[in-house]
Design a protein around this motif. Sequence first.
Motif, PDB file in Angstrom:
ATOM      1  N   LEU A 162       0.716  -1.207  -0.077  1.00  0.00           N
ATOM      2  CA  LEU A 162       0.054   0.132  -0.200  1.00  0.00           C
ATOM      3  C   LEU A 162       0.720   1.224  -0.065  1.00  0.00           C
ATOM      4  O   LEU A 162       0.575   2.318  -0.886  1.00  0.00           O
ATOM      5  CB  LEU A 162      -0.811  -0.195   1.187  1.00  0.00           C
ATOM      6  CG  LEU A 162      -2.014   1.137   1.213  1.00  0.00           C
ATOM      7  CD1 LEU A 162      -2.804   1.188   0.236  1.00  0.00           C
ATOM      8  CD2 LEU A 162      -2.595   1.102   2.408  1.00  0.00           C
ATOM      9  N   ASP A 223      -6.348  -8.754   6.011  1.00  0.00           N
ATOM     10  CA  ASP A 223      -5.353  -7.276   5.800  1.00  0.00           C
ATOM     11  C   ASP A 223      -5.063  -7.310   4.310  1.00  0.00           C
ATOM     12  O   ASP A 223      -5.072  -6.091   3.912  1.00  0.00           O
ATOM     13  CB  ASP A 223      -4.199  -7.730   6.903  1.00  0.00           C
ATOM     14  CG  ASP A 223      -3.331  -6.378   6.747  1.00  0.00           C
ATOM     15  OD1 ASP A 223      -4.219  -5.110   6.895  1.00  0.00           O
ATOM     16  OD2 ASP A 223      -2.226  -6.455   6.873  1.00  0.00           O
ATOM     17  N   ALA A 226      -8.264  -5.863   2.669  1.00  0.00           N
ATOM     18  CA  ALA A 226      -8.261  -4.431   3.054  1.00  0.00           C
ATOM     19  C   ALA A 226      -7.494  -3.578   2.179  1.00  0.00           C
ATOM     20  O   ALA A 226      -7.789  -2.442   1.772  1.00  0.00           O
ATOM     21  CB  ALA A 226      -8.252  -4.261   4.533  1.00  0.00           C
ATOM     22  N   ASN A 227      -6.173  -4.045   2.141  1.00  0.00           N
ATOM     23  CA  ASN A 227      -4.990  -3.196   1.377  1.00  0.00           C
ATOM     24  C   ASN A 227      -5.433  -2.983  -0.156  1.00  0.00           C
ATOM     25  O   ASN A 227      -5.205  -2.013  -0.608  1.00  0.00           O
ATOM     26  CB  ASN A 227      -3.777  -3.761   1.671  1.00  0.00           C
ATOM     27  CG  ASN A 227      -3.211  -3.343   2.992  1.00  0.00           C
ATOM     28  OD1 ASN A 227      -3.574  -2.386   3.738  1.00  0.00           O
ATOM     29  ND2 ASN A 227      -2.169  -4.115   3.627  1.00  0.00           N
ATOM     30  N   THR A 229      -8.308  -3.032  -1.480  1.00  0.00           N
ATOM     31  CA  THR A 229      -9.501  -2.372  -1.321  1.00  0.00           C
ATOM     32  C   THR A 229      -8.940  -0.732  -1.429  1.00  0.00           C
ATOM     33  O   THR A 229      -9.486   0.069  -1.992  1.00  0.00           O
ATOM     34  CB  THR A 229     -10.404  -2.641  -0.236  1.00  0.00           C
ATOM     35  OG1 THR A 229     -11.092  -3.743  -0.591  1.00  0.00           O
ATOM     36  CG2 THR A 229     -11.760  -1.713  -0.189  1.00  0.00           C
ATOM     37  N   ARG A 230      -8.123  -0.369  -0.166  1.00  0.00           N
ATOM     38  CA  ARG A 230      -7.548   0.899  -0.070  1.00  0.00           C
ATOM     39  C   ARG A 230      -6.888   1.258  -1.556  1.00  0.00           C
ATOM     40  O   ARG A 230      -6.972   2.489  -1.735  1.00  0.00           O
ATOM     41  CB  ARG A 230      -6.356   0.751   1.001  1.00  0.00           C
ATOM     42  CG  ARG A 230      -7.276   0.527   2.250  1.00  0.00           C
ATOM     43  CD  ARG A 230      -6.171   0.560   3.421  1.00  0.00           C
ATOM     44  NE  ARG A 230      -6.762   0.211   4.724  1.00  0.00           N
ATOM     45  CZ  ARG A 230      -6.871  -0.863   5.628  1.00  0.00           C
ATOM     46  NH1 ARG A 230      -5.840  -1.741   5.290  1.00  0.00           N
ATOM     47  NH2 ARG A 230      -7.266  -1.202   6.549  1.00  0.00           N
ATOM     48  N   LEU A 233      -9.429   2.316  -4.164  1.00  0.00           N
ATOM     49  CA  LEU A 233     -10.381   3.512  -3.550  1.00  0.00           C
ATOM     50  C   LEU A 233      -9.470   4.789  -3.680  1.00  0.00           C
ATOM     51  O   LEU A 233      -9.889   5.784  -4.068  1.00  0.00           O
ATOM     52  CB  LEU A 233     -10.739   3.591  -2.031  1.00  0.00           C
ATOM     53  CG  LEU A 233     -11.875   2.455  -1.664  1.00  0.00           C
ATOM     54  CD1 LEU A 233     -12.136   2.338  -0.266  1.00  0.00           C
ATOM     55  CD2 LEU A 233     -13.282   2.944  -2.149  1.00  0.00           C
ATOM     56  N   ALA A 234      -8.153   4.465  -3.371  1.00  0.00           N
ATOM     57  CA  ALA A 234      -7.260   5.831  -3.544  1.00  0.00           C
ATOM     58  C   ALA A 234      -7.134   6.088  -5.190  1.00  0.00           C
ATOM     59  O   ALA A 234      -7.097   7.233  -5.251  1.00  0.00           O
ATOM     60  CB  ALA A 234      -5.917   5.339  -3.138  1.00  0.00           C
ATOM     61  N   ALA A 258     -14.849  -3.498  -3.792  1.00  0.00           N
ATOM     62  CA  ALA A 258     -14.008  -2.100  -3.906  1.00  0.00           C
ATOM     63  C   ALA A 258     -14.522  -1.339  -5.036  1.00  0.00           C
ATOM     64  O   ALA A 258     -14.890  -0.127  -4.724  1.00  0.00           O
ATOM     65  CB  ALA A 258     -12.423  -2.488  -4.024  1.00  0.00           C
TER      66      ALA A 258
END
Length: 443
Positions: A162, A223, A226-227, A229-230, A233-234, A258
Amino acid sequence: MTPDGGDPGATAIALRDGIVVRVGDDREVLALADASTEVVELAGRAVLPGINDAHLHATWLGALWPHTLFGELGGAGPAPLRPLTDDAQRRQAILRAGELLTSLGITSYTEPGLGPGEDRGETGAFGTSVAAQYRALAAEGLLRSRVTVLWLYGELDGPSELGGFLTGMAATDGATSDPRWLRFAGVKIFADGIPPMRSAYTHHCYADGGRSALLVAGDDDADREANLTRMILAAHRADRQVGVHATGDRSVQVALDAFEAARAERDVDLGHYIIHGDLVTASQLRRMAALGVGLDMQPEIALLTRDLVDDALGPGSAAAAWPLGAALDAEVPLCLTSDAPVLSPDWRRQIAAADTWMGPASDPRRRMDRLLRCYTVEPARQDHAASWKGMLAPGMAADLCVLEADPFGVTPAELPDVGVELTVVDGRVVYEHRARVEASKAV
């Protein structure tokens, strides 16, 4: 003449200043001619919109051709040798690929993954130095095809994390002088590997009892998900299109979750898409269609690796993979691509392979039309360029692929034997078949 989106009975097309100005019969089109007009007699040959390969590693292709990474029987081809060690070699590889692609009628392509994650890569074909060569060639007017690029902030076919992803997005500049020729569209993320290597992220175990994980760094599955997805999104918040390499049904699910979250947060369609999607399910295809998420598939890989997929996932698994027909029926934005140099960049082979994979068609002409759209209309949509390329109609880009015979007059299996006679990009002839050139000299 078979201009997609235009009059299927048209016999002539007029081009001016890189734009199609009229499609119609000979009388209508020749009425626009003047003393400076160049008339090219095609003698009944078929005209298609320029072919657009939405997932093709051109620099690597230029370094390796005529070799590809897959053998004809699905086994591994030659190792990625002949690394590009300096800018002159990278430039030459891009130019060499351009010559090859235009000889196949390809007028646009996407280079899916260049950037800092590969600056120390063993091939030298994917780092920021390659992006710099594309910029230079575009500025010099030497690109032979229109190019879309996705940035890569992790390793090719490997991990990303990330922090490095966010740093890379902040550091890379996507501006170009003419985005119709070179456009840095967004980012590529490797979510997982591929089923034959038992590295696709799936909801179930492999035949040997093993499991795989996402390539995105993290302490555990939750985890890592989630990363990923982040990252998506970013990118969405930064107005970057996202292409996610996802072959397993579980990696596709995470990516779709996501994408949906991104649209819920900010309802802007950036043309996000799944790359490969080997094990995508019917319910996921319906969800993709609803979200407007695209899919890039390689039918010839399906044919070449089906036995390997059955070995990895269990007998019969390949039959449910690569659901091309279901994707078309669900109206998912579907692009057929070569992934060259994994395979040959010959789009005719991919259409033939798609037809073979889907089985007999009740309406062969309709199937051919749908498959051709996967190399013209749909890639233009993925490029955010549907308003100006991908169809032959007034006001659209004068990008043409001229075939020696009507593709609707042959079966998809016969299409690879139909030769490319002429390729036009932006109204300029960039390829002409040698036999045609020699014939014109003899007149």
